[in-house]
Scaffold this motif. Structure first.
Motif, PDB file in Angstrom:
ATOM      1  N   ALA A   1      -4.935 -10.200  -6.324  1.00 21.99           N
ATOM      2  CA  ALA A   1      -4.225  -9.832  -7.548  1.00 21.99           C
ATOM      3  C   ALA A   1      -4.858  -8.612  -8.201  1.00 21.99           C
ATOM      4  N   THR A   2      -6.189  -8.507  -8.116  1.00 18.93           N
ATOM      5  CA  THR A   2      -6.905  -7.351  -8.651  1.00 18.93           C
ATOM      6  C   THR A   2      -7.953  -6.921  -7.631  1.00 18.93           C
ATOM      7  N   ALA A   3      -8.453  -5.681  -7.786  1.00 16.37           N
ATOM      8  CA  ALA A   3      -9.492  -5.190  -6.890  1.00 16.37           C
ATOM      9  C   ALA A   3     -10.747  -6.045  -7.016  1.00 16.37           C
ATOM     10  N   THR A   4     -11.031  -6.520  -8.237  1.00 13.90           N
ATOM     11  CA  THR A   4     -12.203  -7.362  -8.450  1.00 13.90           C
ATOM     12  C   THR A   4     -12.078  -8.674  -7.687  1.00 13.90           C
ATOM     13  N   GLN A   5     -10.872  -9.257  -7.742  1.00 18.49           N
ATOM     14  CA  GLN A   5     -10.663 -10.513  -7.026  1.00 18.49           C
ATOM     15  C   GLN A   5     -10.778 -10.299  -5.519  1.00 18.49           C
ATOM     16  N   THR A   6     -10.198  -9.214  -5.026  1.00 20.98           N
ATOM     17  CA  THR A   6     -10.296  -8.915  -3.599  1.00 20.98           C
ATOM     18  C   THR A   6     -11.747  -8.778  -3.172  1.00 20.98           C
ATOM     19  N   SER A   7     -12.522  -8.047  -3.966  1.00 21.07           N
ATOM     20  CA  SER A   7     -13.933  -7.852  -3.649  1.00 21.07           C
ATOM     21  C   SER A   7     -14.679  -9.181  -3.603  1.00 21.07           C
ATOM     22  N   GLN A   8     -14.397 -10.056  -4.556  1.00 19.92           N
ATOM     23  CA  GLN A   8     -15.058 -11.358  -4.606  1.00 19.92           C
ATOM     24  C   GLN A   8     -14.661 -12.214  -3.409  1.00 19.92           C
ATOM     25  N   GLU A   9     -13.349 -12.244  -3.107  1.00 23.28           N
ATOM     26  CA  GLU A   9     -12.864 -13.073  -1.997  1.00 23.28           C
ATOM     27  C   GLU A   9     -13.419 -12.588  -0.659  1.00 23.28           C
ATOM     28  N   VAL A  10     -13.426 -11.289  -0.453  1.00 25.96           N
ATOM     29  CA  VAL A  10     -13.948 -10.745   0.805  1.00 25.96           C
ATOM     30  C   VAL A  10     -15.448 -11.003   0.906  1.00 25.96           C
ATOM     31  N   GLY A  11     -16.159 -10.847  -0.225  1.00 24.77           N
ATOM     32  CA  GLY A  11     -17.593 -11.138  -0.222  1.00 24.77           C
ATOM     33  C   GLY A  11     -17.878 -12.584   0.149  1.00 24.77           C
ATOM     34  N   ASP A  12     -17.092 -13.508  -0.417  1.00 22.84           N
ATOM     35  CA  ASP A  12     -17.264 -14.930  -0.096  1.00 22.84           C
ATOM     36  C   ASP A  12     -16.938 -15.197   1.372  1.00 22.84           C
ATOM     37  N   LEU A  13     -15.867 -14.544   1.856  1.00 22.59           N
ATOM     38  CA  LEU A  13     -15.474 -14.735   3.256  1.00 22.59           C
ATOM     39  C   LEU A  13     -16.573 -14.251   4.196  1.00 22.59           C
ATOM     40  N   ARG A  14     -17.136 -13.105   3.902  1.00 21.76           N
ATOM     41  CA  ARG A  14     -18.213 -12.574   4.750  1.00 21.76           C
ATOM     42  C   ARG A  14     -19.414 -13.523   4.764  1.00 21.76           C
TER      43      ARG A  14
END
Length: 671
Positions: A106-119
């Motif tokens: 939904a936001t760049a911040t959310q994407t960054s958090q989700e990708v960080g968690d996935l990694r």
């Protein structure tokens, strides 16, 4: 009122109260970014992105997960890895496997958090001997967001530190530097609030870099204005015992140059409102607001604060009544002017030849950086995309997308047609929802190559007859960005020149002088861009210049470069009324040389600070402007323009007639 010692308290207090109220009650505006904010309006890739934005679940992004064996092939580990991500596509060489997973975005911040968690989750779960990396649109967006995490604070601290150091060196006073730094720093925070509020009011988007560039501009230009005012104030203190009277005269004489400079930069920045890229329009309007804010603080708040503190703030070099004025001194810049006065035409020819040699790089410039060249420090998403290209078709990491409203049967036929195109590795329907179909097309060509661009054109030709069908993705966006920025350069650059010419003509009431001044800064721009190209390719190993850099560099260099000529020429005009134009320019050079040189070095250093952000576009912009400002300060303003004025004499002001004694020897000065 501003310079009156009795009312200066009220001006200072009023400015501080207003600033604190604005900062405390309003704060910077916030805006939900749109995927099309940085894409050129009216282009095919933008239409594709907008069409995808109509999907009810468009708040998800695709992450590509790459598994590679540390040694040899993955072998029978595929089954084990499929427990983490399923299904997996093994590479034919057996050394890699690729999976797909969607993440909320939904936001760049959310994407960054989700990708960080996935990694983090994947690295903890993969078996020993296997490396996992996350890339794709989600990975790239997350890494780009990571670049700007805390970036504006870092940039602000670096900028303020550079300004503080250079002010301390310039003034050689342990106290004086604090005052302009504090005033300009307050102006910077005010500018950030006012600019974002104005942008929000007019619904003009801005991105993460907007406030950073705004701060650099406000600190650079605001400190330049402060240096000019303080220099005039110091000069007047040598002639007037009352510091209020000295400030009144200094303000009246400096305000003309500051107003002319700010007006020229303001008008130039507003031309960016004609850009086809929304965030470029936002940058132009934000910086225009910033320039006005900086000028107001320097012309209103700074004089009042200086009057309050008195002469002692200049310690240990306290100006005293009876000391020699700068215009009458034999400063190093006056001696340079006297040397130029011996053979002005020779210095004109030599300066132009030197600038022409530097400008030769213009004929070699390539524009357009691929995605993997956008970062100074290569992030995981780019490293993974490069590794994918070794085992899978080149365009796998960032597939080109075809978005259409075609029905199921038409979409299936389109899939077959696109798969058969030359240069296409594969095409498949990846999404069908709400009457919208997205096809992911993997190109055979290397990303960013001419072949990839040609494949995008072929795709667009293939779908040209289908209604509401568009080609998007990274390759298509890069192609459209190149066309959009080329259109902006063609329209805006001539407009900037015209508006600056008109502004200078109104300020100087002259025709010839503005043409000469604008031509000089155009030469500076050409030289700085040319030498920067050799630096980028020969030293920094960049393959190209970002397509947006030439326009922004031209705008800032022309607008800010004219500043120094305005400072010099308005002082020349003042001196010419009593000493003639030839002697006037030498006196003006002696009086303004030190302050303009300090201002130029400071501005160059401030723009160089953009390099603290690991984005190539900002580093390139900072380098071009830094070199251009130094050339303008040390060569054009110091040698070329004075040489032209000395050669033309009173004709420089044509058709205006400037009163002054005729025949004053150009190499001599009056006391």
């Amino acid at each position: 009122m501003i310079s009156n010692r009795r009312t200066a308290w009220w001006v200072t207090l009023g400015g501080l109260v207003v600033a604190l109220l604005v900062l405390g009650l309003l704060g910077e505006a916030e805006r939900s970014p749109s995927p099309t904010d940085s894409l050129p309006e009216g282009y095919d890739s933008t239409a594709a992105t907008a069409l995808l934005g109509e999907l009810p679940e468009d708040d998800e992004s695709v992450a590509l997960i790459l598994f590679t064996a540390d040694e040899g092939e993955l072998g029978d580990r595929i089954g084990e890895l499929e427990q983490l991500v399923s299904p997996l596509q093994p590479a034919e060489d057996g050394t890699a496997a690729l999976g797909i997973q969607t993440v909320p975005s939904a936001t760049a911040t959310q994407t960054s958090q989700e990708v960080g968690d996935l990694r983090t989750e994947l690295r903890e779960a993969v078996p020993e001997g296997v490396t996992v990396q996350v890339t794709g649109p989600a990975g790239i967006e997350a890494d780009l967001a990571g670049v700007f995490e805390g970036a504006n604070t870092t940039l602000l601290i670096a900028t303020a530190s550079v300004v503080a150091l250079l002010l301390l060196v310039t003034y050689r006073s342990p106290v004086l530097w604090i005052i302009p730094l504090a005033v300009v720093g307050l102006a910077d925070r005010m500018a950030a609030v006012l600019a974002t509020r104005v942008l929000a009011a007019f619904d003009i988007p801005w991105d993460e870099s907007t406030i950073g560039i705004l701060s650099v501009l406000v600190f650079g230009a605001g400190t330049n204005y402060a240096l000019l005012l303080v220099s005039r104030y110091r000069d007047e203190l040598r002639e007037h015992d009352d510091r209020g009277a000295a400030m009144a005269l200094a303000l009246r004489r400096a305000a003309e140059a500051v107003f002319a400079s700010a007006a020229t930069v303001f008008v130039g920045l507003l031309t960016l409102l004609l850009s086809v890229i929304p965030t470029t329009r936002g940058l132009g309007l934000a910086c225009a607001v910033g320039i006005l804010t900086a000028a107001v603080f320097v012309l209103v708040v700074l004089p009042a604060v200086l009057v309050l503190f008195g002469r002692w703030v200049f310690w240990p070099r306290v100006p005293q009544v009876g000391q020699q004025a700068l215009a009458d001194s034999r400063s190093v810049w006056r001696r340079v002017g006297d040397r130029v006065a011996t053979r002005p035409p020779a210095y004109i020819v030599g300066s132009l030849l030197f600038l022409a040699v530097l400008a030769t790089g213009l004929f070699r410039i390539d524009l357009g950086l691929s995605t993997d060249e956008q970062f100074l420090e290569t992030p995981e998403a780019i490293t993974a995309a490069t590794r994918i290209a070794q085992s899978f078709p080149a365009g796998t990491a960032e597939p080109t997308t075809v978005v259409t409203r075609a029905g199921d049967d038409e979409a299936a036929a389109l899939e077959e047609e696109l798969t058969a195109l030359e240069g296409v590795g594969s095409a498949r329907v990846s999404l069908q929802q709400a009457g919208i179909t997205r096809l992911d097309v993997v190109l055979d060509a290397e990303p960013g190559s001419a072949q990839a661009q040609e494949s995008v054109r072929d795709l667009r030709a293939a779908v040209a007859d289908l209604p509401d069908t568009h080609v998007g993705g990274a390759e298509a966006e890069a192609l459209d960005e190149a066309e959009g920025t080329a259109r902006d350069r063609t329209l805006i650059i001539p407009l900037i020149l015209g508006l600056v010419l008109v502004a200078l003509a109104g300020i100087l009431r002259s025709v010839l002088a503005p043409v000469i001044l604008v031509a000089s800064v155009v030469c500076t721009f050409a030289a700085s861009l040319g030498i920067s190209w050799w630096l980028f390719t020969g030293v920094l190993d960049f393959s190209a210049l970002d397509s947006g850099v030439p326009l922004l560099a031209f705008l800032f260099l022309v607008a800010l470069g004219v500043d120094y000529n305005i400072f010099l020429i308005t002082r020349t005009l003042e001196e010419a009324r009593g000493h003639g134009t030839r002697s006037g320019v030498l006196r003006a050079l002696g009086a303004t040389g030190g302050v303009i040189t300090s201002a130029g070095i400071l501005l160059a250093a401030v723009f160089a600070v953009l390099g603290v952000l690991p984005l190539v576009v900002l580093a390139q912009l900072g380098v071009v402007i830094c070199i251009g400002v130094l050339l303008d300060t040390l060569l054009v303003r110091t040698v070329l323009v004075p040489a032209i004025v000395l050669t033309l004499g009173e004709r420089f002001w044509w058709p205006r007639v400037v009163a002054g004694p005729v025949g004053t020897a150009p190499g001599r000065h009056r006391r």
